[in-house]
Structures are given as structure tokens and as C-alpha cells.
Design a protein around this motif. Structure first.
Motif, PDB file in Angstrom:
ATOM      1  N   GLY A 139     -15.410  16.032  -6.776  1.00 37.96           N
ATOM      2  CA  GLY A 139     -14.529  14.864  -6.781  1.00 37.96           C
ATOM      3  C   GLY A 139     -15.263  13.582  -7.087  1.00 37.96           C
ATOM      4  N   PRO A 140     -14.527  12.450  -7.159  1.00 40.54           N
ATOM      5  CA  PRO A 140     -13.091  12.348  -6.892  1.00 40.54           C
ATOM      6  C   PRO A 140     -12.279  13.018  -8.002  1.00 40.54           C
ATOM      7  N   PHE A 141     -11.119  13.551  -7.627  1.00 40.39           N
ATOM      8  CA  PHE A 141     -10.335  14.360  -8.552  1.00 40.39           C
ATOM      9  C   PHE A 141      -9.227  13.524  -9.189  1.00 40.39           C
ATOM     10  N   ALA A 142      -9.251  13.438 -10.501  1.00 38.40           N
ATOM     11  CA  ALA A 142      -8.210  12.719 -11.237  1.00 38.40           C
ATOM     12  C   ALA A 142      -7.234  13.734 -11.816  1.00 38.40           C
ATOM     13  N   LYS A 143      -5.949  13.420 -11.742  1.00 36.24           N
ATOM     14  CA  LYS A 143      -4.939  14.368 -12.212  1.00 36.24           C
ATOM     15  C   LYS A 143      -5.062  14.629 -13.712  1.00 36.24           C
ATOM     16  N   ASP A 144      -5.382  13.581 -14.479  1.00 33.41           N
ATOM     17  CA  ASP A 144      -5.349  13.683 -15.946  1.00 33.41           C
ATOM     18  C   ASP A 144      -6.734  13.755 -16.572  1.00 33.41           C
ATOM     19  N   ASN A 145      -7.750  13.943 -15.737  1.00 29.11           N
ATOM     20  CA  ASN A 145      -9.109  13.969 -16.281  1.00 29.11           C
ATOM     21  C   ASN A 145      -9.985  14.874 -15.421  1.00 29.11           C
ATOM     22  N   ILE A 146     -10.410  15.989 -15.990  1.00 25.61           N
ATOM     23  CA  ILE A 146     -11.248  16.923 -15.249  1.00 25.61           C
ATOM     24  C   ILE A 146     -12.645  16.334 -15.076  1.00 25.61           C
ATOM     25  N   GLY A 147     -13.143  16.377 -13.852  1.00 22.30           N
ATOM     26  CA  GLY A 147     -14.471  15.834 -13.559  1.00 22.30           C
ATOM     27  C   GLY A 147     -15.572  16.844 -13.826  1.00 22.30           C
ATOM     28  N   GLU A 148     -16.695  16.632 -13.184  1.00 22.17           N
ATOM     29  CA  GLU A 148     -17.822  17.542 -13.347  1.00 22.17           C
ATOM     30  C   GLU A 148     -17.491  18.906 -12.742  1.00 22.17           C
ATOM     31  N   THR A 149     -17.765  19.964 -13.487  1.00 19.83           N
ATOM     32  CA  THR A 149     -17.531  21.312 -12.984  1.00 19.83           C
ATOM     33  C   THR A 149     -18.816  22.125 -13.074  1.00 19.83           C
ATOM     34  N   GLU A 150     -18.918  23.084 -12.187  1.00 19.97           N
ATOM     35  CA  GLU A 150     -20.069  23.992 -12.181  1.00 19.97           C
ATOM     36  C   GLU A 150     -19.560  25.420 -12.081  1.00 19.97           C
ATOM     37  N   GLU A 151     -20.023  26.277 -12.973  1.00 24.68           N
ATOM     38  CA  GLU A 151     -19.650  27.680 -12.880  1.00 24.68           C
ATOM     39  C   GLU A 151     -20.165  28.249 -11.563  1.00 24.68           C
ATOM     40  N   ILE A 152     -19.349  29.062 -10.928  1.00 25.07           N
ATOM     41  CA  ILE A 152     -19.755  29.683  -9.674  1.00 25.07           C
ATOM     42  C   ILE A 152     -19.899  31.187  -9.877  1.00 25.07           C
ATOM     43  N   ALA A 153     -20.755  31.782  -9.057  1.00 27.52           N
ATOM     44  CA  ALA A 153     -21.023  33.216  -9.172  1.00 27.52           C
ATOM     45  C   ALA A 153     -21.383  33.761  -7.798  1.00 27.52           C
TER      46      ALA A 153
END
Length: 265
Positions: A139-153
Motif C-alpha cells: 500500500g497505499p492502495f489506489a483503486k485505479d492504479n496498481i502499486g508495487e507488487t511482488e511475486e509470492i511463492a
């Protein structure tokens, strides 16, 4: 199914529902009622359900929808469908412990293939991308804009030093007796579908559930775990847990990282 659209819609609806849930959570008081099965329900469950259901029906009008809060949807016989638990962990919500989640999933031919799990009070958001890979967004989480993501395993478990997660509100002696068959390095408790996500991120190796659950409780977390390389199997025979069962009720199950050597039931 348009998986790009599905991923976008599920994420946005989970965030919108999470905002409404937190608005009610912040109130000084809120009504708690008992459903016919004696489980609790609050205005937050119902408000989140209204947001998610309307959004899914508008975006995917031809896909059957099953949701916990709409009992009329529980009589369907389907193998491909959308399934929603708008507020999983209502007891955690009522006790203001924060470990509750918004859950939306898409099941195809009995398998949860896409899903989102959002824990608004914890600031954790997990979901599957269009290609099925699971990620955690920060986060912070925006409805119309994906933030930083990390693949999980999932983890590479050491069967001599396993990390176990179990239910916070539904732990019982049978669960403890089963866990005691393993060599456990660390044990943690968590509420709601977060337990699946802890296995998906490698924070735990496995999660046994020896108690009644419904498919809306598990489908989104199951999809996230699948997308992280994990699996969910029946407790009795270790075959894959499938969906679209009568009244959408689950048998006992185990969520795990491959490599955990399971003991017999």
C-alpha cells in the motif's frame, strides 16, 4: 473468461469493500446479529456484499455468482462460477482483532483459478494476476492504479522443522493432536483466509483445518495459494480439494507447500 478484466475488477471491488468495512469498523458500535446457522453477521458483511455483488454482476453478467450473504445463491449446481465471502473472519471483526478479509474468487471446472484476499485492517493485499501468478501488493492502495507488487511463492519446507499456521478462532484438540504428529519449529495462529496467504508467501509451510468451512471461506485463499505454487488437499485422502460441492460445503482439508510429507488422517 477475460482474465485481465477479472483481475482488475476483483482487485478494485475488494478495495472498495474494504473501505466500507473499515468505515463501519471505526464506528464506536455496530449491530451484530445471528444468522440461521448461529454464525454472526454485521452491517459490514452486508454492505461489502452489496458492493461486490453489484460489481461482479455488472462486469460478468453471464457467470453464476455464489455469495455467503445471499442464501438463494447456495442452491445452485455449478462447476464454473464466481464466489464471494465479503467479510471472512466476522468474529475477528467483532472482537476488533483486525484479522478479517475480503474474498473474491473465480472457480473454473471445480478449481479456484483466480482470486483476491484483502485484509484492510492489516494493510495486506494478495491476488492472482491475469496469468495466474500470485502477488502481494504493498500500500497505499489506489483503486485505479496498481502499486508495487511482488511475486509470492511457497516455502521449501524442512520436514524436521516445519512452520505451521492454524485457526485463531476455531482451534481445537483434534487440530493440536494432528499437528503434534509433525516436527514443528514454529507455530502461529491467524484469522480468516490469511492462513492460506501465509502459506502462499512462505511464512508457513502448512495449514490444517479440521472443522466445518464453506467454499466461500476458502476459494480466494486457495486460488492465491495455487498461484504461489501451493496446493489444498482433502484431509481424509490427500486428493485435491474441489469446488461446486452440494451446498458448497468443504470437508476437512490441508493447505500446504509441496514437499510437506503429510501424516495419515
Amino acid at each position: 473468461m477475460d482474465f485481465d478484466k477479472l483481475s482488475t475488477v476483483m482487485r478494485e471491488l475488494a478495495l472498495l469493500a474494504g473501505d466500507k468495512i473499515m468505515e463501519i469498523y471505526a464506528a464506536d458500535d455496530f449491530d451484530v446479529r445471528a444468522k440461521s446457522d448461529e454464525s454472526p453477521v454485521t452491517a459490514a458483511d452486508e454492505a461489502a456484499d452489496a458492493i461486490i455483488s453489484a460489481g461482479l454482476r455488472a462486469a460478468f453478467p453471464d457467470v453464476p455468482l455464489v455469495t455467503e450473504e445471499q442464501s438463494a445463491s447456495h442452491g445452485q449446481t455449478v462447476s464454473t462460477f464466481l464466489i464471494v465471502d465479503p467479510l471472512d473472519g466476522t468474529k475477528e471483526f467483532i472482537k476488533r482483532r483486525g484479522e478479517f478479509t475480503v474474498n473474491i474468487a473465480y472457480v473454473a471446472d471445480g478449481v479456484p483459478v483466480r482470486g483476491v484476499v484483502y485484509a484492510p485492517a492489516k494493510g495486506r493485499l494478495f491476488y492472482t494476476l491475469a496469468d495466474g501468478q500470485s502477488v502481494e501488493e504493498t500500500g497505499p492502495f489506489a483503486k485505479d492504479n496498481i502499486g508495487e507488487t511482488e511475486e509470492i511463492a511457497v516455502s521449501h519446507p524442512d520436514n524436521n522443522a516445519l512452520l505451521v499456521v492454524a485457526s485463531k478462532s476455531h482451534r481445537d484438540q483434534a487440530t493440536d493432536d494432528y499437528i503434534n504428529q509433525y516436527s514443528v519449529k514454529a507455530m502461529k495462529s491467524a484469522g480468516s483466509s490469511l492462513k492460506f496467504c501465509l502459506v502462499a508467501t512462505g511464512e508457513a509451510d502448512f495449514y490444517p483445518r479440521l472443522g466445518r468451512t464453506m467454499e466461500w471461506d476458502t476459494a480466494a485463499g486457495h486460488a492465491v495459494l495455487n498461484g504461489a505454487g501451493g496446493q489444498v488437499v482433502r484431509f481424509d485422502n490427500h486428493t485435491p480439494l474441489t469446488y461446486g460441492k452440494p451446498i458448497f460445503e468443504n470437508p476437512f482439508f490441508i493447505a500446504l507447500a509441496p514437499g510437506v510429507v503429510l501424516e495419515k488422517a
